[in-house]
Enzyme design. Sequence first.
Site, PDB file in Angstrom:
ATOM      1  N   ASP A   1      -0.989   1.358  -4.685  1.00 44.98           N
ATOM      2  CA  ASP A   1      -1.703   0.253  -5.156  1.00 44.98           C
ATOM      3  C   ASP A   1      -3.203   0.793  -5.667  1.00 44.98           C
ATOM      4  OD1 ASP A   1      -2.189   0.935  -2.428  1.00 44.98           O
ATOM      5  OD2 ASP A   1      -3.138  -1.081  -2.340  1.00 44.98           O
TER       6      ASP A   1
ATOM      7  N   ASP B   1      -2.418   6.271  -3.976  1.00 45.28           N
ATOM      8  CA  ASP B   1      -1.072   5.808  -3.525  1.00 45.28           C
ATOM      9  C   ASP B   1      -0.892   4.750  -4.542  1.00 45.28           C
ATOM     10  OD1 ASP B   1      -3.248   3.737  -2.903  1.00 45.28           O
ATOM     11  OD2 ASP B   1      -2.302   3.526  -1.005  1.00 45.28           O
TER      12      ASP B   1
ATOM     13  N   ASP C   1      -5.461   2.178  -3.864  1.00 40.47           N
ATOM     14  CA  ASP C   1      -6.729   1.974  -3.052  1.00 40.47           C
ATOM     15  C   ASP C   1      -7.016   3.527  -2.144  1.00 40.47           C
ATOM     16  OD1 ASP C   1      -4.926   1.945  -0.982  1.00 40.47           O
ATOM     17  OD2 ASP C   1      -5.766   0.160  -0.029  1.00 40.47           O
TER      18      ASP C   1
ATOM     19  N   SER D   1       0.803  -1.040   0.116  1.00 43.32           N
ATOM     20  CA  SER D   1      -0.066  -0.022   0.081  1.00 43.32           C
ATOM     21  C   SER D   1       0.813   1.440   0.092  1.00 43.32           C
ATOM     22  CB  SER D   1      -0.868  -0.068   1.099  1.00 43.32           C
ATOM     23  OG  SER D   1      -2.088   1.035   1.068  1.00 43.32           O
TER      24      SER D   1
END
Length: 583
Positions: free
Chosen positions: A308, A306, A310, A154
């Site tokens: 990834d 960000d 999400d 993340s």
Amino acid sequence: MENNAQLIAQCEARAKEWLSPAFDEETRKEVQAMLDNPDKTDLIDAFYRDLEFGTGGLRGIMGAGTNRMNKYIVGMATQGFANYILKAFPGKKCSVVVGHDCRNNGRMFAESVADIFSANGIKVYLFESLRPTPEISFAIRHLGCQAGVNVTASHNPREYNGYKAYWDDGSQVLTPHDVGIIAEVEKVKISDVKWQADKELIIPIGGEMDWDYIQAVKEAMVDQDVILRQKDLNIVYSPMHGTGRVIIPMALRSWGFQNIHVVPEQMIIDGNFPTVVSPNPENAEAMTLGMKLGTKLNADLVIASDPDADRLAIVCRNSKGEWEILNGNQTCMMFSWYIIANKKKLGQLKGNEFLVKTIVTTEVIAEIAKKNEVEYKDCYTGFKWIANEIRVNEGKKKYIGGGEESFGFLPYDAVRDKDSPAAICLICEIAAWARDNGMTLYDLLLNIYKEYGFSKEVTINVVRPGKSGADEIKQMMVDFRGAKAPKTLAGSKIICTKDYQALTATDANGNVTKLDMPATSNVLQWFCEDGTKVSVRPSGTEPKIKFYTEVKDPSYKGPADYARCLKDADVKIAALKKDLNLE
């Protein structure tokens, strides 16, 4: 000193096991270097424990060792996960989705995961290249798979990578599956891992899934007419070197936005994140290049996802035309207000809708829901708990949105994790609506405060790396439950203490009631007479303990009071920090 010598001896014994031929030459060299180094700090950090496969999977610093992210730890985790899937679905031809983000070693880890699943007779839909976390969640549901894995850390620093485990509804695993998977993972030894892939069971996926996902994202749209009138909204977007670089501009265009610019330096896929100190949208520094381009292009707003994709970050202009970075509570609050207000106006609310927020997220959202007679639910931190609320209410109530203070929001139910492509499209719709009504996003924010009450929220992160840090964090929670439990905060009496580990709420007179939550969690909350709320929670993925503070100011009457209320809130938060010994 004796205890330290004993710990070093234990770590050395564990490290020597990694010098066997079961491990590749590069790994053996790295381990030998740690053994040879007179300073045993790295050795201890790498081997003092096994990297915990927790309720959300794995996350850690990359490198050799039992407490590090490497292909052997990933391999054992995947073998245990595969064993559990096959037990959970006996006699079924099982399938999984596997994806990854832009991080170093991400593709290697993802391919290893795919190989091991296939070696266990499980069909694998492997994304051809990096993809957003929410698309992994979507694909699991869309393809009818039993589980999935996304290789991502993340928003963590560049040294990290991770492994998120998903179940058949597209959400990260919860009880009883998390406990069952952990039990299976803990049984696995290196020699148990089936490394030899069955390539016929590995199916590449990509463009077609992108199309289906982008079509699903459009379900989050509330009012397309507003977008059509304001299609020239000037948008600057950054993927922060990650997975949103293709999907998010495509999604925005599919909604009807036509004036989209990207930050070129941050469109480059790079797991070292060279243009930011940390690829975390919660850090203002990460938005610097976007704001610079936004100023040059006279943009209406600057948005970012960000690595990834999400989480999202939003920067808008204030009444002076200056950039204002919205925090996660403000964005969550704005989403909640817009969805309720405009669905209500358009006659889209039927009376069975519900909204979800986490317990550490601003209470203003609760006020918005209550005043508009929309049900809201509180859940634990982490989107798996929001997904759980969607799951248990499916077929009975209609989910219309849910979010948390850490820059995550999900405005529809085709996905069961944070979804920045959908959230970014929706915040642009909200900005379009505001402009259509002669406002900016900033103006809208101040108006929401006027109607539902002002609050300021600040998250204080106390970082304590390594084993000693983990021990210190553990002791802090013990102290707050005992000898160092506060009675007042910033001069206001605590009228309720909620302990989610004991599932109790205790008032100022010592009366105790039970909390109705689906599980226990290591979280403490204090509620004060003046509306102040402080939540304390050790992070499950990073070496830190978090203090979520929220302070109110009933004197706020409108935009002219905003600056003063912010300053007064800072004074109160400084007092909170002093009371909790966080200075």
